[in-house]
Design an enzyme around this catalytic site. Structure first.
Site, PDB file in Angstrom:
ATOM      1  N   LYS A 463       0.856  -1.192   0.000  1.00  0.00           N
ATOM      2  CA  LYS A 463       0.000   0.000   0.000  1.00  0.00           C
ATOM      3  C   LYS A 463       0.884   1.230   0.000  1.00  0.00           C
ATOM      4  O   LYS A 463       1.867   1.287   0.744  1.00  0.00           O
ATOM      5  CB  LYS A 463      -0.900   0.016   1.246  1.00  0.00           C
ATOM      6  CG  LYS A 463      -1.724   1.311   1.385  1.00  0.00           C
ATOM      7  CD  LYS A 463      -2.593   1.291   2.631  1.00  0.00           C
ATOM      8  CE  LYS A 463      -3.371   2.589   2.778  1.00  0.00           C
ATOM      9  NZ  LYS A 463      -4.264   2.588   3.969  1.00  0.00           N
ATOM     10  N   GLU A 844      -8.253  35.478   9.766  1.00  0.00           N
ATOM     11  CA  GLU A 844      -7.894  36.900   9.886  1.00  0.00           C
ATOM     12  C   GLU A 844      -8.852  37.770   9.078  1.00  0.00           C
ATOM     13  O   GLU A 844      -9.480  38.678   9.605  1.00  0.00           O
ATOM     14  CB  GLU A 844      -6.452  37.115   9.439  1.00  0.00           C
ATOM     15  CG  GLU A 844      -5.995  38.558   9.586  1.00  0.00           C
ATOM     16  CD  GLU A 844      -4.533  38.767   9.230  1.00  0.00           C
ATOM     17  OE1 GLU A 844      -4.148  39.930   8.986  1.00  0.00           O
ATOM     18  OE2 GLU A 844      -3.768  37.781   9.184  1.00  0.00           O
ATOM     19  N   ARG A 922       5.847  40.695   1.725  1.00  0.00           N
ATOM     20  CA  ARG A 922       6.674  40.029   2.741  1.00  0.00           C
ATOM     21  C   ARG A 922       7.559  38.967   2.086  1.00  0.00           C
ATOM     22  O   ARG A 922       8.715  38.784   2.491  1.00  0.00           O
ATOM     23  CB  ARG A 922       5.822  39.428   3.848  1.00  0.00           C
ATOM     24  CG  ARG A 922       6.676  38.848   4.981  1.00  0.00           C
ATOM     25  CD  ARG A 922       5.858  38.385   6.170  1.00  0.00           C
ATOM     26  NE  ARG A 922       5.556  39.423   7.118  1.00  0.00           N
ATOM     27  CZ  ARG A 922       6.301  39.731   8.175  1.00  0.00           C
ATOM     28  NH1 ARG A 922       7.441  39.098   8.370  1.00  0.00           N
ATOM     29  NH2 ARG A 922       5.940  40.672   9.015  1.00  0.00           N
ATOM     30  N   GLU A1310       5.317  32.566  14.049  1.00  0.00           N
ATOM     31  CA  GLU A1310       5.591  32.265  12.641  1.00  0.00           C
ATOM     32  C   GLU A1310       7.030  31.858  12.326  1.00  0.00           C
ATOM     33  O   GLU A1310       7.252  31.011  11.443  1.00  0.00           O
ATOM     34  CB  GLU A1310       5.214  33.476  11.776  1.00  0.00           C
ATOM     35  CG  GLU A1310       3.728  33.733  11.734  1.00  0.00           C
ATOM     36  CD  GLU A1310       3.399  35.065  11.058  1.00  0.00           C
ATOM     37  OE1 GLU A1310       2.806  35.043   9.976  1.00  0.00           O
ATOM     38  OE2 GLU A1310       3.749  36.113  11.617  1.00  0.00           O
TER      39      GLU A1310
END
Length: 1374
Positions: A463, A844, A922, A1310
């Site tokens: 698999k 956000e 950014r 982050e």
């Protein structure tokens, strides 16, 4: 008359079906020890819906398809045959309510809570920092609890990790969860308590790793090296019996005696819209029902039917639960094989076969062993506990893991008709077409006969999936060969080769089988067999599932592995003279995962009462007990309506008409609202208003909101929304970055450029010894926060005000969007957020459009309206991480010094701008990563495509920019035939460098971080070790890589770098803090409370943060950009200092003995004990017109080392080691920060190596244009427990305070995310070794995610060359 006649016919059929039997409609269950009688009429409900309806909200809805484990509960039932109780975990989201009749359901609330006290499982998880956002936490608690209750002996660490396979977590990276539950494992306590476990230097020896560790050497306070793996209390059961299982607590709920004594009766119950539910007890009853209802659906675990009804709108009017029919539950070893009843659960089968393998001769059980091995990777524990053998067979899924094995082993299926006639058919003749089997409407599958294998008969299973654990196969196979000895040779007497995942039915290889039969077993067969397999297993170019070259190569790889495996086994038994060469053994070694070992190192710099200490998350106790409330748990006001979205089904089209006539007649319908119904402005957006709340004339993506339906229940709203019929006129669609660039499809005013030095001059003057160029495709990523998007909106004063509770990172955005769409002032709209179950940027801005849509019916109808998105709708509509296309040209010296870089980068913005320009900016700002480049030009533009608008995601473009950098760095290294790490070190930034956007670099710590990591991972020794391994293993290769990062901290939009907070001191000495940030698992509230506690010199327990609300702190920026602790911590400190200044005159008297007494004294003196604090980040600003400025307040640095091992024949991989070093200054809370690093690293690993978004585009023509194929956990795979590094080490750099921020700390959310890319480059390093075996040592591209497809096809060998060239690049949606 027609409907009356039909109803009468149905009643007559029911009467016939029920015959003379006494069918009961009394359904009794116990829930957390409380007896409940389930009323008739609820057959349409799942157990999860029922539990939440009766107020048990700890059990969560995460996906609705049994793929995330958030809904896990424990079910106990009494087995009257064995006189024992069985305790097992199930997915409540799939379990039909009536399927648990006669059982005891225990939810997380039944274990413990704040008032009664926590259960040891809950307590351990909370104290080990194993709960961040907390949405998945109850599911993990219940999976572990079920394992403990069901285990006679304490489980092993392996069993604990296996039991969590069906539970997903997006926050923690799993390590603290495993550590928390490890204390329940079977172990020798003395190794943890015996003081003699020290080395010659007196250092403690870790019982997990056998290496020196600091976990028991912790001494004092300041500047002290510590570990989160502190010695913790180990738990063992206090009692055990066959009925109740293990008890770890005297308050443990027992199995209800009534359920032991109660006589089981056949059930006949009803549900909404005419659904009938039967639970017969005899085979005769089943056959009677089937004769009267030929289309009735037989259900056991409902794991397939539940998904069909929820997501594919399948409708089954009659359901027959066959769980209690003895003839269908037979499981018996007989002379001719094993008889397996069709209702036998997969977990039962697994355990039975394990016993059989031990009890019988090994040559008889080759097929049993293959099935057991295959079942290990079949779904998750919760699914295996309920899914049945017969259900899996009769579903006839093309990717069933077991059906190829049934065929290969020569299994026979016994089928019985309604008259009691039994016939037998071979498994190979049973599957007729897509989801079609050889069972007539008046027949059912009775049992499976699995024959014993004979001496010299070998059965193997294969698999390959995207994710090893709990994932559906891409390709699977069952293979069997029976050999006979003749003249000293092994002759193939019989062979069976069957594949799944390559056709609509399990596919045999007849030409290959025929060719092999009668041949001598030997390697001379391979080439001819490969050629015949190519003919036997064809796949057309646009076959469903795609990945044609990869899937076809797997068919040959599996056969090759089979050949080597059988050869090796025969050689061990002395049946073959020539065995495998040592280097080939790696092809036959099955993957066996040792338990995870993890260490965490940090310096604890305590400041005051709380700052600097590894305090437990403030909500952890609420989260582990299920008491923590999320949006969907909020009690709804009376008269609340539920909403469902009406979405576009076209990528780009004009709306011709909307027909709601069928919807209006749907049960519970209360209204459909479209663009014409919007009271205020229909256009909205976070920066520019280029997006419609409800599409009015043209739709620009699949999943765009056209309208919203409200009804009395969630299900009724969905049903009504599905009945809204929309006519379209299709328009041309742009479905990739490359297409957008080609046709010039860009969002307006998004072209940007940054320049340092003179790139053109550098290239033209010939200063560069070498110049390379290339393209990097960067894949997107789904946020997969565990809590789906949701909002509850209600009018106040008949709509004069609007209030809402939302799952959002930006309550102020919700306030603004709703005010805009309703035409109200901001002062009349309030948004509150208690906590959210993960966000990562996905909540956000994109969350606000749902609130705006819901606000319209709420305002117009003057009623509360609630919208909770189903997982598939969430994924289809809410946008993802931006995919990028990077084009580079790099000039450098022969020594490896970078001289010039010219970059073009494009991101896929989707159908509205949203934050795509800021994301691009950014990425451009991070296009140097940590490297000093004298001449660099970075240009970029945002592409307009006909996909849902992409949005913020942890890193916000920074990781994409840095990934492009690291790719061309590796290209350089290949060109120079040097290690990438050497090239990186040679070009590191240092203090005083002016970056390509004009910012002067100060306090650069990349060198310190890199050197500490290099020493920690012993890089040179690791390189030698993998070289040795690779030389001795042809089909498995290892690779290593080190990756650095530099992440700028601040919002790049200057105005957003501000924060407000409200601090209130009460006369009992407790403090209530309210600030503009949102708690989403990152520990923001905990850190901010620590700041307040230290400021007032009070314990953390005296500080409380309730919720985030726009009417307490106005105009807050989104909780994003990793800056929230900096911003809100400083704002809270400002408010605390104001209050302390007011208190000082009274405090100076020295008459109080506690802060409470001081607060009371100040109150009596009429001192204001409330203050609003404010903070604005200083010394930042950037001008994009000049391309110069200082956009960042400071940088967070980090570096990671990874070692991986790949299977070159299948593309499977696992991460052996990950070592991360981060510079976080003086951490405010090292436990929370390390949790953030681990979670970010694993999420980053998912992005670069596992999580692939597949859209309907030119690369995936088998998907409808513009549609998202990977729209749920069944097809989109985030990392699971099984995917974390075997050795996971995280350290914080010591002695490096950050002078720029409160308490000398640094942002953490982050920056570590990109470090997961170390796994990608380690994979690439391993692939280099594989390609070198075939003589290819040049550069090759490896796009992310490096899925098994990309790994396998890059590992060039004689098999891949049959299907693709050596530089083949698998297709990617970009």
């Amino acid at each position: 008359m027609g409907s009356i006649t039909k109803a009468a016919e149905e009643e007559r059929a029911a009467a016939v079906a029920e015959g003379e039997e006494e069918w009961s409609d009394e359904a009794v269950v116990y829930v957390n020890g409380v007896r409940r009688v389930l009323p008739d009429g609820l057959a349409h409900l799942t157990l999860l819906q029922y539990l939440r309806d009766i107020g048990l909200r700890g059990t969560k809805l995460g996906c609705g398809e049994g793929g995330c484990g958030a809904c896990t509960v424990m079910v106990s039932c009494y087995d009257r045959t064995t006189k024992k109780s069985q305790h097992f975990a199930i997915n409540a989201c799939l379990a039909p309510l009536y399927s648990v009749e006669g059982m005891h359901i225990i939810t997380v609330e039944g274990l413990g809570d704040r008032q009664r006290g926590l259960h040891p499982v809950q307590e351990s998880l909370a104290n080990a920092h194993g709960s961040q956002c907390g949405f998945c936490t109850p599911g993990f608690v219940m999976s572990m609890y079920a394992l403990l209750r069901s285990s006679k002996q304490p489980p092993t660490e392996d069993q604990i990790e296996d039991s969590l396979a069906g539970n997903l977590c997006r926050c923690t990276g799993y390590r603290p969860i495993i550590d928390a539950f490890r204390v329940f494992a079977k172990t020798d306590n003395s190794v943890y308590t015996n003081s003699s476990s020290e080395n010659t230097n007196g250092q403690a020896i870790c019982p997990s790793t056998g290496k020196p560790c600091s976990c028991r050497n912790e001494a004092d306070v300041n500047a002290n090296e510590s570990s989160l793996s502190l010695p913790v209390k180990r738990y063992s059961p206090c009692s055990y019996n066959e009925i109740d299982g293990n008890a770890y607590d005297e308050r443990e709920l027992i199995f209800p005696p009534e359920l032991q004594l109660r006589k089981v009766a056949p059930l006949k119950l009803n549900g909404f819209d005419g659904i009938r539910w039967y639970r017969p007890l005899k085979l005769k009853q089943v056959l009677n029902l089937k004769s009267c209802y030929p289309d009735a659906k037989l259900v056991i675990g409902n794991s397939e039917v539940g998904v069909e009804t929820k997501f594919k709108n399948a409708q089954y009017k009659v359901m027959i639960s066959v769980t209690h029919v003895p003839e269908l539950n037979i499981l018996e070893a007989k002379e001719d094989g094993i008889q397996i009843g069709s209702s036998v659960r997969l977990a039962q089968l697994q355990n039975f076969l394990k016993r059989v393998i031990v009890e019988r001769e090994s040559h008889e059980t080759s097929s049993c062993q293959a099935i057991v091995r295959q079942l290990k990777w079949f779904a998750g524990t919760q699914i295996r506990n309920v899914a049945s053998v017969g259900g899996n067979i009769c579903t006839a899924s093309p990717i069933s893991d077991l059906n190829p094995l049934w065929i290969a082993t020569g299994a026979r299926f016994q089928i019985i008709d309604v008259r009691g006639n039994v016939r037998t058919t071979l498994a190979k003749d049973f599957f007729l077409g897509y989801r079609k089997v050889d069972i007539k409407p008046d027949e059912i599958l009775l049992s499976v006969i699995l024959p014993w294998t004979r001496p010299l008969e070998y059965v193997k299973e294969f698999k390959q999936a995207h994710r090893r654990e709990d994932d559906i196969a891409l390709v699977n196979a069952g293979m069997r060969v029976y050999l006979r000895e003749a003249e000293g040779n092994q002759i193939i007497s019989d062979v069976s080769i069957v594949y799944g995942g390559v056709a609509v039915v399990p596919l045999r290889a007849p030409k290959t089988e025929s060719f092999l039969t009668g041949k001598k077993w030997g390697s001379g067969l391979l080439n001819d067999a490969f050629d015949l397999l190519k003919e036997d297993i064809p796949l057309s170019e646009n076959a469903p599932g795609g990945m044609i070259e990869f899937r076809r190569s797997l068919t040959l790889s599996f056969f090759f592995k089979f050949f080597l495996s059988v050869t090796h086994e025969m050689n061990i038994k002395g049946l073959l003279k020539d065995g495998l060469h040592g280097t080939h053994l790696s092809a036959v070694q099955s993957y066996s995962r040792p338990v995870t070992v993890a260490t965490q190192g940090y310096e604890m710099v305590r400041q005051g009462t709380s700052v600097g200490q590894p305090m437990v998350h403030m909500s952890a106790m609420l989260q582990v007990t299920g008491e923590a409330e999320y949006t969907d748990d909020t009690p709804t006001p009376p008269n609340t309506l539920h909403a469902a979205l009406v979405l576009s089904k076209k990528a780009h089209a004009r709306i011709l008409s909307i027909d709601d006539s069928l919807a209006k007649s749907s049960p519970g319908f209360a209204g459909l609202f479209l663009s014409k119904d919007v009271p205020g402005a229909n256009h909205t957006g976070p920066i520019i208003h280029d997006e419609e709340v409800f599409a009015s004339e043209v739709v620009t993506c699949v999943g765009q909101i056209i309208g919203i339906v409200v009804a009395d229940t969630h299900d009724n709203a969905k049903n009504a929304a599905n009945k809204v019929h929309i006519e379209y006129s299709e328009l041309p669609a742009v479905l990739s970055i490359e297409e957008a660039v080609k046709v010039g499809s860009f969002h307006p005013n998004t072209k940007k450029c940054l320049v340092k030095g003179d790139v053109e001059k550098c290239f033209l003057l010939g200063a560069c010894d070498r110049v390379i160029s290339g393209e990097v495709r960067v894949g997107g990523q789904e946020h997969f926060y565990m809590e789906p998007q949701g909002t509850l909106v209600w009018p106040v004063d008949s709509g004069n005000e609007i209030h809402m509770v939302s799952s959002t990172q930006a309550p102020q955005k919700h306030q603004k969007y709703v005010a805009n769409v309703l035409g109200l002032p901001l002062s009349k709209v309030v948004c509150k957020t208690k906590r959210i179950g993960g966000g990562f940027g996905g909540k956000e801005t994109r969350a606000a459009i749902y609130a705006a849509a819901v606000a319209v019916p709420s305002y117009c109808l003057r009623r509360p309206v609630k919208l909770i998105l189903d997982r598939d709708i969430d994924m289809v509509t809410s946008g993802q991480r931006h995919s990028f296309l990077g084009k580079y040209k790099v000039g450098f010296t022969n020594d490896g010094k970078i001289l010039a870089v010219d970059l073009e980068i494009y991101n896929n913005g989707g159908n509205s701008l949203d934050l795509s320009l800021a994301v691009l900016e950014r990425a451009m700002l991070h296009s140097d990563n940590v490297y000093d480049i004298s001449n660099i030009r970075v240009s970029g533009q945002v592409c307009f495509t006909n996909f849902p608008s992409n949005t913020a995601f942890r890193g916000f473009g920074g990781p994409q920019g840095m990934l492009i950098v690291e790719n061309w760095i590796h290209h350089m290294a290949t060109e120079l035939q040097r290690s990438p790490e050497e090239i990186k070190e040679l070009n590191f930034h240092d203090d005083g460098v002016v970056l390509h956007y004009g910012q002067l670099l100060k306090n650069c710590r990349i060198g310190s971080v890199w050197n500490e990591l290099k020493a920690s991972c012993n890089f040179m020794e690791a390189r030698k070790a993998i070289s040795c391994f690779n030389a001795n293993n042809r089909w498995r290769k290892r690779g290593i890589a080190m990756v650095p990062t530099k992440f700028g901290i601040s919002f790049t939009a200057k105005f957003m770098n501000q924060a407000g907070a409200l601090v209130q001191v009460y006369t009992d000495g407790t403090v209530l803090v309210t600030h503009g940030g949102v708690e989403m698992g990152q520990g923001l509230h905990t850190k901010v409370a620590q700041v307040a506690a230290t400021s007032f010199n009070i314990p953390l327990s005296s500080v409380f943060i309730s919720e985030t609300s726009t009417d307490k702190v106005p105009n807050a920026s989104p909780t994003a950009a990793s800056a929230s602790s900096d911003l809100y911590g400083a704002a809270v400190l400002d408010a605390c200092q104001q209050i302390k200044a007011r208190m000082e005159p009274i405090a100076s008297r020295g008459t109080h003995n506690s802060f409470a007494e001081l607060a009371q004294a100040c109150y009596m003196e009429r001192v204001d004990l409330s203050a609003h604090g404010f903070y604005a980040t200083p010394d930042i600003g950037f001008d994009w017109t000049t391309g110069k400025g200082s956009p960042f307040h400071y940088f967070t640095y980090g570096a990671a080392f990874a070692e991986v091992e790949i299977d070159t024949l299948t593309g499977d991989f696992h991460t052996r080691t990950a070592d991360v070093v981060m510079d976080l200054g003086f951490s405010i809370n090292p436990a929370i920060d390390i949790g953030q690093i681990e979670g970010a690293f694993i999420q980053g690993l998912g992005w670069v190596a596992m999580e692939e978004l597949k859209w309907g585009d030119d690369n995936h023509k088998w998907i409808r244009p513009g549609h998202l194929f990977t729209s749920g956990p069944g097809s989109y795979k985030i990392p699971s427990v099984n995917d974390i590094p075997l050795n996971f080490k995280v350290s914080l750099l010591k002695g490096v305070p950050n002078p720029k921020v409160i308490h000398s700390s640094k942002a953490v959310g982050e920056p570590p995310f990109f470090l997961g890319s170390a796994v990608l480059f380690a994979i690439k390093d391993a692939i280099f070794a594989a390609r070198a075996e075939e003589g290819y040592s040049d550069w090759f591209p490896l796009d992310n995610p490096a899925t098994p497809e990309r790994i396998r096809m890059a590992c060039v060998d004689s098999i891949t060359k049959k299907f693709a060239d050596v530089y083949y690049r698998p297709k990617l949606s970009v």
